[in-house]
Design a protein around this motif. Structure first.
Motif, short mmCIF file in Angstrom:
data_model
loop_
_atom_site.label_atom_id
_atom_site.label_comp_id
_atom_site.label_asym_id
_atom_site.label_seq_id
_atom_site.Cartn_x
_atom_site.Cartn_y
_atom_site.Cartn_z
N LEU A 201 0.82 -1.21 0.00
CA LEU A 201 0.00 0.00 0.00
C LEU A 201 0.85 1.26 0.00
O LEU A 201 0.46 2.28 -0.58
CB LEU A 201 -0.93 0.00 1.21
N GLU A 202 2.01 1.19 0.64
CA GLU A 202 2.84 2.40 0.74
C GLU A 202 3.44 2.82 -0.60
O GLU A 202 3.97 3.93 -0.72
CB GLU A 202 3.95 2.20 1.78
N THR A 203 3.38 1.95 -1.60
CA THR A 203 3.94 2.31 -2.90
C THR A 203 2.92 2.99 -3.82
O THR A 203 3.28 3.45 -4.89
CB THR A 203 4.49 1.05 -3.61
N ILE A 204 1.66 3.03 -3.39
CA ILE A 204 0.59 3.59 -4.21
C ILE A 204 0.08 4.89 -3.58
O ILE A 204 -0.20 4.94 -2.39
CB ILE A 204 -0.58 2.59 -4.35
N SER A 205 -0.04 5.92 -4.39
CA SER A 205 -0.51 7.21 -3.90
C SER A 205 -1.98 7.13 -3.49
O SER A 205 -2.75 6.34 -4.05
CB SER A 205 -0.34 8.28 -4.98
#
Length: 269
Positions: A201-205
């Motif tokens: 999730l942290e890689t997606i804005s």
């Protein structure tokens, strides 16, 4: 009927499923031998035998398949893409197989034929696209099936426009590469990713959307402002009609020459 579909993603399975449908084969009478983690994605009704990749190059492979042929009275053997198998494991098996042998032929890099020079003969070869290695293949009957089936409308996913669409099953590094590429193009668009690989999730804005295990629908493709993908066989031929808004990014593969596939298409532009 026994079907050899070696490949970790969805492409081999989709090509086989489409072929069976177009040729009016009853998929429930087919045995699918694959290493893919997603053998049921296309819901074809076939009997699935899923083996890990290394099994195909092991000493157990040939006895296992010979026994499978004998126990199920297999009269037709369909091979997807790799005429001698990914590791060359089908060469001697097919040379002695007494039933009908069918190859679904797509682009292969020359390195495949250099590594596997002992290519068995086939009763029928279906050429699925320009660039397939005809000089290295032998068959009594060559047929051409370049036209791919249309994308079904499927389940319409309500998404507000404007948006960019990424279509790439795996691996994660390539999905994230396409995502970064899409972010370079966007101004105010949401980015939607169709994939089967888990994305942290942290890689997606915030505001962007990941759709897992969803098949692309006609409306989702039509309303996207831009579409980003690799140049794998099925995705490539599905998206050719969208070439004006399609950003095609080939990726290196062991034997699939995605760069050649894109280059052949661009010769027509």
């Amino acid at each position: 009927m026994l079907i050899y579909a070696y490949g970790s993603g969805l492409g081999h399975l989709k090509r086989v499923a489409s072929f069976l449908k177009r040729q009016n084969y009853a998929s429930e009478r087919c045995i699918l031998l694959t290493n893919s983690e997603f053998p049921e994605f296309w819901e074809s009704g076939w009997t699935i035998i899923q083996k890990e990749s290394l099994f195909f190059s092991s000493a157990q492979f040939l006895p296992f398949v010979r026994n499978l042929i004998s126990e199920n009275n297999v009269r037709t053997f369909i091979v997807d893409a790799f005429p001698a198998g990914f590791y060359g494991e089908l060469s001697s098996l097919l040379s002695h197989f007494q039933g009908k042998k069918i190859l679904l032929s797509r682009i292969l890099s020359n390195s495949y034929f250099d590594k596997n020079p002992d290519i068995p003969d086939f009763d029928e070869i279906f050429i699925m696209e320009k660039g397939a290695g005809l000089p290295q293949l032998q068959s009594r009957k060559i047929l051409y099936l370049e036209d791919q089936e249309k994308v079904s409308e499927g389940i319409d996913i309500p998404v507000e426009t404007p948006y960019y669409l990424i279509i790439h099953s795996q691996p994660l590094a390539e999905v994230l590469h396409l995502y970064k590429l899409a972010k370079m193009y966007r101004t105010r668009q949401k980015i939607i990713i169709l994939t089967v690989t888990a994305i942290p999730l942290e890689t997606i804005s915030s505001g962007d959307l990941v759709l897992y295990h969803q098949k692309p629908s006609q409306s989702l493709l039509d309303h996207a402002e831009k579409i980003f993908s690799g140049a794998g066989f099925n995705t490539f031929h599905m998206l050719v009609r969208y070439h004006k808004k399609w950003i095609c990014n080939p990726f290196p593969r062991t034997f699939d020459d995605q760069f050649l596939r894109k280059a052949i298409h661009h010769q027509k532009d």
